[in-house]
Design a protein around this motif. Sequence first.
Motif, PDB file in Angstrom:
ATOM      1  N   ARG A 104       0.842  -1.204   0.000  1.00 51.45           N
ATOM      2  CA  ARG A 104       0.000   0.000   0.000  1.00 51.45           C
ATOM      3  C   ARG A 104       0.878   1.255   0.000  1.00 51.45           C
ATOM      4  O   ARG A 104       0.627   2.205  -0.756  1.00 51.45           O
ATOM      5  CB  ARG A 104      -0.913  -0.015   1.234  1.00 51.45           C
ATOM      6  CG  ARG A 104      -1.730   1.242   1.340  1.00 51.45           C
ATOM      7  CD  ARG A 104      -2.624   1.266   2.556  1.00 51.45           C
ATOM      8  NE  ARG A 104      -3.291   2.562   2.602  1.00 51.45           N
ATOM      9  CZ  ARG A 104      -4.395   2.800   3.255  1.00 51.45           C
ATOM     10  NH1 ARG A 104      -4.997   1.845   3.919  1.00 51.45           N
ATOM     11  NH2 ARG A 104      -4.929   4.003   3.247  1.00 51.45           N
ATOM     12  N   LEU A 105       1.913   1.250   0.853  1.00 51.05           N
ATOM     13  CA  LEU A 105       2.823   2.399   0.928  1.00 51.05           C
ATOM     14  C   LEU A 105       3.489   2.637  -0.423  1.00 51.05           C
ATOM     15  O   LEU A 105       3.491   3.764  -0.955  1.00 51.05           O
ATOM     16  CB  LEU A 105       3.876   2.153   2.017  1.00 51.05           C
ATOM     17  CG  LEU A 105       5.069   3.112   2.041  1.00 51.05           C
ATOM     18  CD1 LEU A 105       4.616   4.524   2.393  1.00 51.05           C
ATOM     19  CD2 LEU A 105       6.126   2.655   3.048  1.00 51.05           C
ATOM     20  N   THR A 108       1.007   3.836  -3.093  1.00 55.16           N
ATOM     21  CA  THR A 108       0.563   5.223  -2.867  1.00 55.16           C
ATOM     22  C   THR A 108       1.647   6.204  -3.312  1.00 55.16           C
ATOM     23  O   THR A 108       1.357   7.220  -3.947  1.00 55.16           O
ATOM     24  CB  THR A 108       0.232   5.441  -1.374  1.00 55.16           C
ATOM     25  OG1 THR A 108      -0.716   4.459  -0.977  1.00 55.16           O
ATOM     26  CG2 THR A 108      -0.344   6.826  -1.138  1.00 55.16           C
ATOM     27  N   MET A 109       2.888   5.888  -2.977  1.00 52.74           N
ATOM     28  CA  MET A 109       3.978   6.797  -3.354  1.00 52.74           C
ATOM     29  C   MET A 109       4.110   6.918  -4.869  1.00 52.74           C
ATOM     30  O   MET A 109       4.587   7.920  -5.381  1.00 52.74           O
ATOM     31  CB  MET A 109       5.296   6.314  -2.741  1.00 52.74           C
ATOM     32  CG  MET A 109       5.322   6.509  -1.231  1.00 52.74           C
ATOM     33  SD  MET A 109       6.847   5.956  -0.476  1.00 52.74           S
ATOM     34  CE  MET A 109       7.955   7.272  -0.904  1.00 52.74           C
ATOM     35  N   HIS A 110       3.685   5.875  -5.582  1.00 53.73           N
ATOM     36  CA  HIS A 110       3.734   5.931  -7.046  1.00 53.73           C
ATOM     37  C   HIS A 110       2.403   6.389  -7.638  1.00 53.73           C
ATOM     38  O   HIS A 110       2.191   6.288  -8.851  1.00 53.73           O
ATOM     39  CB  HIS A 110       4.127   4.564  -7.612  1.00 53.73           C
ATOM     40  CG  HIS A 110       5.592   4.296  -7.486  1.00 53.73           C
ATOM     41  ND1 HIS A 110       6.532   4.921  -8.275  1.00 53.73           N
ATOM     42  CD2 HIS A 110       6.291   3.496  -6.653  1.00 53.73           C
ATOM     43  CE1 HIS A 110       7.739   4.498  -7.931  1.00 53.73           C
ATOM     44  NE2 HIS A 110       7.620   3.640  -6.947  1.00 53.73           N
ATOM     45  N   GLY A 111       1.497   6.846  -6.807  1.00 55.12           N
ATOM     46  CA  GLY A 111       0.237   7.407  -7.310  1.00 55.12           C
ATOM     47  C   GLY A 111      -0.797   6.355  -7.696  1.00 55.12           C
ATOM     48  O   GLY A 111      -1.750   6.659  -8.406  1.00 55.12           O
ATOM     49  N   THR A 113      -3.772   4.223  -6.471  1.00 56.98           N
ATOM     50  CA  THR A 113      -4.670   4.253  -5.308  1.00 56.98           C
ATOM     51  C   THR A 113      -5.953   3.457  -5.586  1.00 56.98           C
ATOM     52  O   THR A 113      -6.167   2.975  -6.699  1.00 56.98           O
ATOM     53  CB  THR A 113      -5.065   5.710  -4.966  1.00 56.98           C
ATOM     54  OG1 THR A 113      -5.584   6.309  -6.149  1.00 56.98           O
ATOM     55  CG2 THR A 113      -3.882   6.502  -4.451  1.00 56.98           C
TER      56      THR A 113
ATOM     57  N   ASN B   6       1.637  12.609  -3.781  1.00 55.55           N
ATOM     58  CA  ASN B   6       1.567  11.147  -3.654  1.00 55.55           C
ATOM     59  C   ASN B   6       2.585  10.618  -2.639  1.00 55.55           C
ATOM     60  O   ASN B   6       2.269   9.766  -1.818  1.00 55.55           O
ATOM     61  CB  ASN B   6       1.820  10.476  -5.011  1.00 55.55           C
ATOM     62  CG  ASN B   6       0.661  10.656  -5.959  1.00 55.55           C
ATOM     63  OD1 ASN B   6      -0.478  10.850  -5.532  1.00 55.55           O
ATOM     64  ND2 ASN B   6       0.939  10.630  -7.251  1.00 55.55           N
ATOM     65  N   VAL B   7       3.794  11.134  -2.748  1.00 57.75           N
ATOM     66  CA  VAL B   7       4.852  10.681  -1.841  1.00 57.75           C
ATOM     67  C   VAL B   7       4.520  11.085  -0.399  1.00 57.75           C
ATOM     68  O   VAL B   7       4.611  10.275   0.536  1.00 57.75           O
ATOM     69  CB  VAL B   7       6.227  11.265  -2.269  1.00 57.75           C
ATOM     70  CG1 VAL B   7       7.296  10.937  -1.239  1.00 57.75           C
ATOM     71  CG2 VAL B   7       6.628  10.722  -3.635  1.00 57.75           C
ATOM     72  N   ALA B   8       4.108  12.341  -0.223  1.00 63.04           N
ATOM     73  CA  ALA B   8       3.767  12.831   1.124  1.00 63.04           C
ATOM     74  C   ALA B   8       2.622  12.012   1.720  1.00 63.04           C
ATOM     75  O   ALA B   8       2.648  11.650   2.902  1.00 63.04           O
ATOM     76  CB  ALA B   8       3.389  14.304   1.060  1.00 63.04           C
ATOM     77  N   LYS B   9       1.643  11.691   0.884  1.00 59.30           N
ATOM     78  CA  LYS B   9       0.490  10.916   1.349  1.00 59.30           C
ATOM     79  C   LYS B   9       0.935   9.528   1.839  1.00 59.30           C
ATOM     80  O   LYS B   9       0.511   9.064   2.904  1.00 59.30           O
ATOM     81  CB  LYS B   9      -0.495  10.770   0.177  1.00 59.30           C
ATOM     82  CG  LYS B   9      -1.824  10.164   0.536  1.00 59.30           C
ATOM     83  CD  LYS B   9      -2.712  10.213  -0.707  1.00 59.30           C
ATOM     84  CE  LYS B   9      -3.795   9.156  -0.642  1.00 59.30           C
ATOM     85  NZ  LYS B   9      -4.512   9.042  -1.914  1.00 59.30           N
ATOM     86  N   GLY B  10       1.795   8.891   1.064  1.00 55.42           N
ATOM     87  CA  GLY B  10       2.279   7.560   1.439  1.00 55.42           C
ATOM     88  C   GLY B  10       3.070   7.591   2.735  1.00 55.42           C
ATOM     89  O   GLY B  10       2.829   6.797   3.652  1.00 55.42           O
ATOM     90  N   TRP B  13       0.831   8.453   5.712  1.00 57.15           N
ATOM     91  CA  TRP B  13      -0.032   7.316   6.061  1.00 57.15           C
ATOM     92  C   TRP B  13       0.748   6.299   6.879  1.00 57.15           C
ATOM     93  O   TRP B  13       0.280   5.822   7.914  1.00 57.15           O
ATOM     94  CB  TRP B  13      -0.585   6.641   4.797  1.00 57.15           C
ATOM     95  CG  TRP B  13      -1.245   5.340   5.160  1.00 57.15           C
ATOM     96  CD1 TRP B  13      -2.500   5.162   5.650  1.00 57.15           C
ATOM     97  CD2 TRP B  13      -0.638   4.032   5.130  1.00 57.15           C
ATOM     98  NE1 TRP B  13      -2.716   3.835   5.924  1.00 57.15           N
ATOM     99  CE2 TRP B  13      -1.594   3.123   5.622  1.00 57.15           C
ATOM    100  CE3 TRP B  13       0.615   3.552   4.740  1.00 57.15           C
ATOM    101  CZ2 TRP B  13      -1.340   1.754   5.723  1.00 57.15           C
ATOM    102  CZ3 TRP B  13       0.874   2.192   4.851  1.00 57.15           C
ATOM    103  CH2 TRP B  13      -0.108   1.309   5.328  1.00 57.15           C
ATOM    104  N   ARG B  14       1.952   5.982   6.433  1.00 54.49           N
ATOM    105  CA  ARG B  14       2.756   4.973   7.165  1.00 54.49           C
ATOM    106  C   ARG B  14       3.033   5.420   8.598  1.00 54.49           C
ATOM    107  O   ARG B  14       2.830   4.669   9.551  1.00 54.49           O
ATOM    108  CB  ARG B  14       4.070   4.733   6.431  1.00 54.49           C
ATOM    109  CG  ARG B  14       5.035   3.891   7.241  1.00 54.49           C
ATOM    110  CD  ARG B  14       6.436   3.910   6.683  1.00 54.49           C
ATOM    111  NE  ARG B  14       7.367   3.270   7.576  1.00 54.49           N
ATOM    112  CZ  ARG B  14       8.471   3.836   8.009  1.00 54.49           C
ATOM    113  NH1 ARG B  14       8.799   5.057   7.638  1.00 54.49           N
ATOM    114  NH2 ARG B  14       9.286   3.188   8.814  1.00 54.49           N
ATOM    115  N   ALA B  98      11.620   5.064  -4.011  1.00 61.22           N
ATOM    116  CA  ALA B  98      10.238   5.037  -4.489  1.00 61.22           C
ATOM    117  C   ALA B  98       9.693   6.440  -4.753  1.00 61.22           C
ATOM    118  O   ALA B  98       8.634   6.576  -5.356  1.00 61.22           O
ATOM    119  CB  ALA B  98       9.345   4.340  -3.460  1.00 61.22           C
ATOM    120  N   ALA B  99      10.397   7.454  -4.276  1.00 61.56           N
ATOM    121  CA  ALA B  99       9.867   8.811  -4.392  1.00 61.56           C
ATOM    122  C   ALA B  99      10.416   9.516  -5.624  1.00 61.56           C
ATOM    123  O   ALA B  99      11.589   9.877  -5.650  1.00 61.56           O
ATOM    124  CB  ALA B  99      10.246   9.607  -3.145  1.00 61.56           C
ATOM    125  N   PRO B 100       9.580   9.706  -6.649  1.00 61.86           N
ATOM    126  CA  PRO B 100      10.068  10.494  -7.778  1.00 61.86           C
ATOM    127  C   PRO B 100      10.517  11.882  -7.305  1.00 61.86           C
ATOM    128  O   PRO B 100      11.573  12.366  -7.692  1.00 61.86           O
ATOM    129  CB  PRO B 100       8.857  10.590  -8.696  1.00 61.86           C
ATOM    130  CG  PRO B 100       8.012   9.411  -8.345  1.00 61.86           C
ATOM    131  CD  PRO B 100       8.219   9.202  -6.875  1.00 61.86           C
TER     132      PRO B 100
END
Lengths: 333, 256
Positions: A104-105, A108-111, A113, B6-10, B13-14, B98-100
Amino acid sequence: MLTPRENSIEAHGLVRDFKKGPRAVDGIDLHVDPGEIFGFLGPNGAGKSTTVHMLTTLLPPTAGTATVAGYDVVEEGPQVRKAIGAALQEAALDPYLTGREHLRLQATMHGITGEERKRRSNELLTRVGLTEAADRKIRGYSGGMKRRLDLALALVHRPRILFLDEPTTGLDIQSRTALWQEVGRLAKEDGVTVFLTTQYLEEADVLADRVGIIDHGHIVAQGTPEQLKAEISRSTVEAVPADLEQKGAVAAVLERFGTPTTGFGPESVAVQLAASDGDLAQIVRALDAEKVRISNLQIHEPTLDDVFLAKTGRHLEGAGEEEEQEEEEAAAL
Amino acid sequence: MREIYNVAKGVAWRQAHIFFTNPSFLLPSLLFPLFFFTAFVGGLSRIRDVPGFDFPLGYTAFQFVFVLLQSAAFSGVFTGFGIARDWESGFMRRLMLAAPNRVGIVLGYAIAGLVRWITVIVVVTGVAFAAQMKIGGGGVDLFALYTLGFLLSIVGTLWSAGVAMRLRTQQAFPVIQMPVFILLFFAPVYVPLGLLQGWLHGVARVNPITPLLEEGRGLISGSPDKTLLAFGILFALLGGFAIWAIRGLWRAEAAG
């Protein structure tokens, strides 16, 4: 959106120096074609992981240039990261998260969802055989399960290029074989370019379309496993006489076909053939003509270790330990 | 921007998920400020009788403002501990790969720090009202008071992220924590600034936390008089520590 570019990897004169340390990578040049599995073979401390870190934008090169999927690793890091997946040597996972939560992590980081994320997670968990363990915390996973999850995480966003840094180190033979099959499938069916570092000769031999051998930060040989073996080594014939008193006669016959070599059992006689395509039938006929009875006769193909030995003067197995020991001795002085 | 989001959200969330599902993270975060609040309010309540103690709402409201700002700053500190832990465990490499856009990583931690603080302050506020804390200010004053804490939490996260990104080890913990601790406790915590004497008074006068604390106490009593100064200091700290954190990220990227 990514502009479609070749899934290739190019490096020219890539160098990485560390403060107060040796030059880890010393001007390497390499090219990996789209859809190819490239095996990067070398002992511990040879510079394999440092090279991967530079190509995956984790570490900037000290000198030289590299492009991955057509993007410069220094100037276009975000585009490179979108195009690649990577499973590094240490499968760094969060002990407080489950396998599914890791996915999930990553998604999400790759957009990715919503339903797409759930669907993709389930698909990958099935593919790496972790469906049943998906909702368990990572701290209960075995080494093999962690490696498989790491591979699934690297594949979440359907990368065009996959970096695997010693993916099977410490795995049992079953897990290793399963991982090899999956990597082979990714390259053949999905067209993913795979850059795989390993210190296992067999792994490079079985999996890689082409191999680069690195030692002390230099690439010492590059080509298909067959090319490298053909360039460097010749096949060896080993014969075990049925009657040990005929060992001398067997040796005399075999020496007509090549030069004597050691490293086999005490009852064996072995020669390295003069030509790489030694004709076993001819040898059998010669032994028969001398009326020598043989209990076992086999031809040994050259290995990548022979290539490493020819290029560096050392065997691959144990080379890393030798270097570490030398460094420790130097530090003690 | 979409990539940063997207990166901030991930990342957020974690961090939030781990915080809420692990008592070992959740309980200290809640108990630490509650302990300070109840200990100070209960044990030092007679301070309100000291001549010169001119705060009109009593000692509970006086201490509540300190605990609000302290919990905000420390939510940032705890977030920094998480970043340092992620570096040491190697998990940060996964995030960096994983973070562009890696700025999203810092933003994600900051959001997680805010979530942590909001959780804590909701509980502390509930306890304060249960202890019959008096409020003199209106809705706007209270909104401004909580905004002070909100911004200070982000400042705390940016400060600690900058340190954690530079040191990349759990040995960063004291480096992150000590300056925050010293700044907070060399402010007028127990009595108004006017009652402090000697070098303590001198240090408190130049301490940037002092105007925040005085403005907070002004807001809760409905008579704020340092609004511009307090928010000016906070925005200056935000700008400064945002640069500090981003440069720390660049340094971490260069180090690998």
